[in-house]
Motif scaffolding. Structure first.
Motif, mmCIF file in Angstrom:
data_model
loop_
_atom_site.group_PDB
_atom_site.id
_atom_site.type_symbol
_atom_site.label_atom_id
_atom_site.label_comp_id
_atom_site.label_asym_id
_atom_site.label_seq_id
_atom_site.Cartn_x
_atom_site.Cartn_y
_atom_site.Cartn_z
ATOM 1 N N ALA A 128 23.443 -12.180 -35.094
ATOM 2 C CA ALA A 128 23.396 -12.609 -33.691
ATOM 3 C C ALA A 128 24.526 -13.584 -33.355
ATOM 4 O O ALA A 128 25.019 -13.604 -32.219
ATOM 5 C CB ALA A 128 22.044 -13.256 -33.393
ATOM 6 N N CYS A 129 24.951 -14.387 -34.325
ATOM 7 C CA CYS A 129 26.019 -15.358 -34.038
ATOM 8 C C CYS A 129 27.308 -14.645 -33.616
ATOM 9 O O CYS A 129 28.080 -15.186 -32.815
ATOM 10 C CB CYS A 129 26.250 -16.309 -35.211
ATOM 11 S SG CYS A 129 26.478 -15.497 -36.795
ATOM 12 N N ASP A 130 27.537 -13.440 -34.134
ATOM 13 C CA ASP A 130 28.738 -12.702 -33.733
ATOM 14 C C ASP A 130 28.629 -12.242 -32.276
ATOM 15 O O ASP A 130 29.606 -12.302 -31.527
ATOM 16 C CB ASP A 130 28.943 -11.500 -34.659
ATOM 17 C CG ASP A 130 29.151 -11.932 -36.098
ATOM 18 O OD1 ASP A 130 30.097 -12.691 -36.357
ATOM 19 O OD2 ASP A 130 28.340 -11.549 -36.957
ATOM 20 N N TYR A 131 27.436 -11.816 -31.883
ATOM 21 C CA TYR A 131 27.224 -11.427 -30.480
ATOM 22 C C TYR A 131 27.451 -12.641 -29.576
ATOM 23 O O TYR A 131 28.043 -12.543 -28.507
ATOM 24 C CB TYR A 131 25.796 -10.903 -30.280
ATOM 25 C CG TYR A 131 25.589 -9.457 -30.658
ATOM 26 C CD1 TYR A 131 26.328 -8.870 -31.672
ATOM 27 C CD2 TYR A 131 24.647 -8.676 -30.003
ATOM 28 C CE1 TYR A 131 26.138 -7.541 -32.022
ATOM 29 C CE2 TYR A 131 24.447 -7.346 -30.338
ATOM 30 C CZ TYR A 131 25.188 -6.783 -31.347
ATOM 31 O OH TYR A 131 24.989 -5.467 -31.681
ATOM 32 N N TYR A 132 26.951 -13.779 -30.036
ATOM 33 C CA TYR A 132 27.066 -15.005 -29.243
ATOM 34 C C TYR A 132 28.540 -15.414 -29.105
ATOM 35 O O TYR A 132 29.009 -15.772 -28.014
ATOM 36 C CB TYR A 132 26.251 -16.126 -29.906
ATOM 37 C CG TYR A 132 25.658 -17.076 -28.918
ATOM 38 C CD1 TYR A 132 24.374 -16.861 -28.407
ATOM 39 C CD2 TYR A 132 26.370 -18.180 -28.455
ATOM 40 C CE1 TYR A 132 23.825 -17.721 -27.474
ATOM 41 C CE2 TYR A 132 25.832 -19.043 -27.523
ATOM 42 C CZ TYR A 132 24.559 -18.819 -27.038
ATOM 43 O OH TYR A 132 24.017 -19.664 -26.107
ATOM 44 N N ALA A 133 29.268 -15.337 -30.225
ATOM 45 C CA ALA A 133 30.679 -15.748 -30.210
ATOM 46 C C ALA A 133 31.495 -14.856 -29.277
ATOM 47 O O ALA A 133 32.366 -15.339 -28.539
ATOM 48 C CB ALA A 133 31.244 -15.689 -31.628
ATOM 49 N N VAL A 134 31.202 -13.562 -29.278
ATOM 50 C CA VAL A 134 31.963 -12.638 -28.429
ATOM 51 C C VAL A 134 31.650 -12.896 -26.950
ATOM 52 O O VAL A 134 32.520 -12.845 -26.086
ATOM 53 C CB VAL A 134 31.692 -11.172 -28.852
ATOM 54 C CG1 VAL A 134 32.293 -10.180 -27.862
ATOM 55 C CG2 VAL A 134 32.263 -10.938 -30.254
ATOM 56 N N MET A 135 30.381 -13.230 -26.666
ATOM 57 C CA MET A 135 30.007 -13.597 -25.287
ATOM 58 C C MET A 135 30.822 -14.821 -24.832
ATOM 59 O O MET A 135 31.401 -14.831 -23.737
ATOM 60 C CB MET A 135 28.504 -13.914 -25.243
ATOM 61 C CG MET A 135 28.012 -14.437 -23.925
ATOM 62 S SD MET A 135 26.225 -14.706 -23.956
ATOM 63 C CE MET A 135 26.108 -16.308 -24.752
ATOM 64 N N ILE B 175 32.477 -5.885 -32.438
ATOM 65 C CA ILE B 175 31.194 -6.080 -31.748
ATOM 66 C C ILE B 175 31.123 -5.206 -30.492
ATOM 67 O O ILE B 175 30.065 -4.668 -30.169
ATOM 68 C CB ILE B 175 30.983 -7.576 -31.409
ATOM 69 C CG1 ILE B 175 30.906 -8.407 -32.708
ATOM 70 C CG2 ILE B 175 29.730 -7.787 -30.554
ATOM 71 C CD1 ILE B 175 29.835 -7.990 -33.698
ATOM 72 N N LEU B 176 32.243 -5.031 -29.809
ATOM 73 C CA LEU B 176 32.234 -4.187 -28.605
ATOM 74 C C LEU B 176 31.825 -2.745 -28.934
ATOM 75 O O LEU B 176 31.334 -2.032 -28.078
ATOM 76 C CB LEU B 176 33.606 -4.174 -27.926
ATOM 77 C CG LEU B 176 34.083 -5.480 -27.287
ATOM 78 C CD1 LEU B 176 35.415 -5.268 -26.568
ATOM 79 C CD2 LEU B 176 33.072 -6.055 -26.315
ATOM 80 N N GLU B 177 32.029 -2.367 -30.182
ATOM 81 C CA GLU B 177 31.657 -0.993 -30.576
ATOM 82 C C GLU B 177 30.195 -0.860 -30.973
ATOM 83 O O GLU B 177 29.714 0.250 -31.169
ATOM 84 C CB GLU B 177 32.546 -0.537 -31.737
ATOM 85 C CG GLU B 177 33.907 -0.154 -31.235
ATOM 86 C CD GLU B 177 34.803 0.391 -32.317
ATOM 87 O OE1 GLU B 177 34.325 0.683 -33.428
ATOM 88 O OE2 GLU B 177 36.006 0.500 -32.030
ATOM 89 N N ARG B 178 29.518 -1.983 -31.112
ATOM 90 C CA ARG B 178 28.095 -1.887 -31.472
ATOM 91 C C ARG B 178 27.334 -1.259 -30.303
ATOM 92 O O ARG B 178 27.551 -1.631 -29.131
ATOM 93 C CB ARG B 178 27.536 -3.287 -31.776
ATOM 94 C CG ARG B 178 28.131 -3.902 -33.043
ATOM 95 C CD ARG B 178 27.472 -3.357 -34.290
ATOM 96 N NE ARG B 178 26.085 -3.755 -34.333
ATOM 97 C CZ ARG B 178 25.611 -4.794 -35.027
ATOM 98 N NH1 ARG B 178 26.421 -5.499 -35.771
ATOM 99 N NH2 ARG B 178 24.335 -5.089 -35.004
ATOM 100 N N PRO B 179 26.418 -0.315 -30.570
ATOM 101 C CA PRO B 179 25.756 0.407 -29.481
ATOM 102 C C PRO B 179 25.078 -0.523 -28.469
ATOM 103 O O PRO B 179 25.188 -0.312 -27.262
ATOM 104 C CB PRO B 179 24.726 1.277 -30.207
ATOM 105 C CG PRO B 179 25.203 1.366 -31.617
ATOM 106 C CD PRO B 179 26.017 0.156 -31.899
ATOM 107 N N GLY B 180 24.400 -1.547 -28.960
ATOM 108 C CA GLY B 180 23.692 -2.452 -28.052
ATOM 109 C C GLY B 180 24.644 -3.231 -27.161
ATOM 110 O O GLY B 180 24.384 -3.425 -25.966
ATOM 111 N N ASN C 177 40.020 -11.525 -32.390
ATOM 112 C CA ASN C 177 40.187 -10.254 -31.671
ATOM 113 C C ASN C 177 39.557 -9.102 -32.463
ATOM 114 O O ASN C 177 38.894 -8.240 -31.896
ATOM 115 C CB ASN C 177 41.679 -9.998 -31.431
ATOM 116 C CG ASN C 177 41.882 -8.870 -30.444
ATOM 117 O OD1 ASN C 177 41.162 -8.778 -29.441
ATOM 118 N ND2 ASN C 177 42.807 -7.980 -30.729
ATOM 119 N N ARG C 178 39.754 -9.142 -33.781
ATOM 120 C CA ARG C 178 39.155 -8.071 -34.611
ATOM 121 C C ARG C 178 37.628 -8.127 -34.525
ATOM 122 O O ARG C 178 36.955 -7.102 -34.437
ATOM 123 C CB ARG C 178 39.640 -8.235 -36.056
ATOM 124 C CG ARG C 178 39.242 -7.090 -36.935
ATOM 125 C CD ARG C 178 40.295 -6.687 -37.981
ATOM 126 N NE ARG C 178 40.915 -7.808 -38.660
ATOM 127 C CZ ARG C 178 40.649 -8.158 -39.923
ATOM 128 N NH1 ARG C 178 39.765 -7.506 -40.628
ATOM 129 N NH2 ARG C 178 41.274 -9.162 -40.485
#
Ligand SMILES: N[C@@H](CCC(=O)N[C@@H](CS)C(=O)NCC(=O)O)C(=O)O
Length: 212
Positions: A161-168, A193-198, A187-188
């Protein structure tokens, strides 16, 4: 099972993307921030801070604060793999990132985007915004260095979840002098994360065609 109150591109993005990946039924209730819907009497009963996101669960129980919602969803749905097991050694860096992202990076973003909440006067607000941008550039440089050393995700080989949070949060730097995505390892992470289905479904549902 859940209701998520949200507005497009807001701090609801990470919990929204998690709900998509988790795959449980949930309702989205959109608030129009421009119309001040987050300050309506009904919404204030749920979230007295007039902010999104707010999660309603188990009928009428209420949880707000984006980080708390992410942690709660990760714990309620361990099969989705959004956090290391409670009490495991790997849990420590995960908690450290969640805390750093919300109480340091997100706070600096508030200084940048809502300087009027912190200081009066246009000149002083402009100074605060500039300082916040400098600090944020340093924070994402730090994150980039950590990813270079022990990535590709914040906690190493596994994405949480921290990766989702960081990208937000990274998205909120796009209009700044040094956007987070100008750091190669950040950027990588963003691209992964942008490719994750959710995450992709959340962006589509929120009408965000070009997130970066
Ligand atoms: N600490 C809160 C902050 C949430 C927050 O800042 N939400 C913004 C959107 S990103 C908001 O609701 N703003 C409404 C307003 O400022 O009136 C959290 O992390 O959930």
């Amino acid at each position: 099972m859940y209701k998520l109150y949200w507005s497009p591109g807001s701090a609801a993005m990470a919990p929204h993307a998690m709900l998509e990946d988790i795959g449980v039924p949930y309702d989205l209730i959109k608030l129009d921030a421009a119309k001040g819907e987050q300050r309506s009497a009904d919404y204030l009963k749920l979230n007295p801070h007039a902010r999104v996101p707010t999660l309603v669960y188990d009928g009428d129980r209420v949880l707000y604060e984006a980080t708390a919602i992410c942690l709660f969803l990760a714990e309620r749905h361990p099969e989705a793999g959004f956090a290391p097991k409670v009490g495991s050694w790997d849990r420590a860096p995960f908690l450290q990132w969640m805390a750093y992202l919300t109480n340091t990076v997100q706070e600096a973003l508030m200084h940048r985007w809502q300087s009027e909440h912190f200081i009066d006067g246009a000149d002083r607000q402009a100074e605060l915004k500039q300082k916040a941008e400098q600090r944020l550039a340093g924070m994402f440089r730090f994150i980039d260095e950590r990813l270079a050393k022990s990535g590709p995700y914040l906690c190493g080989a596994s994405s949480y979840a921290c990766d989702y949070y960081a990208v937000m949060l990274a998205r909120w730097t796009c209009a700044m002098a040094t956007p987070a995505h100008t750091n190669p390892h950040v950027n990588r992470l963003i691209r992964a994360i942008l490719e994750r289905p959710g995450y992709a479904s959340m962006l589509k549902a929120e009408g965000i065609e070009q997130p970066f």
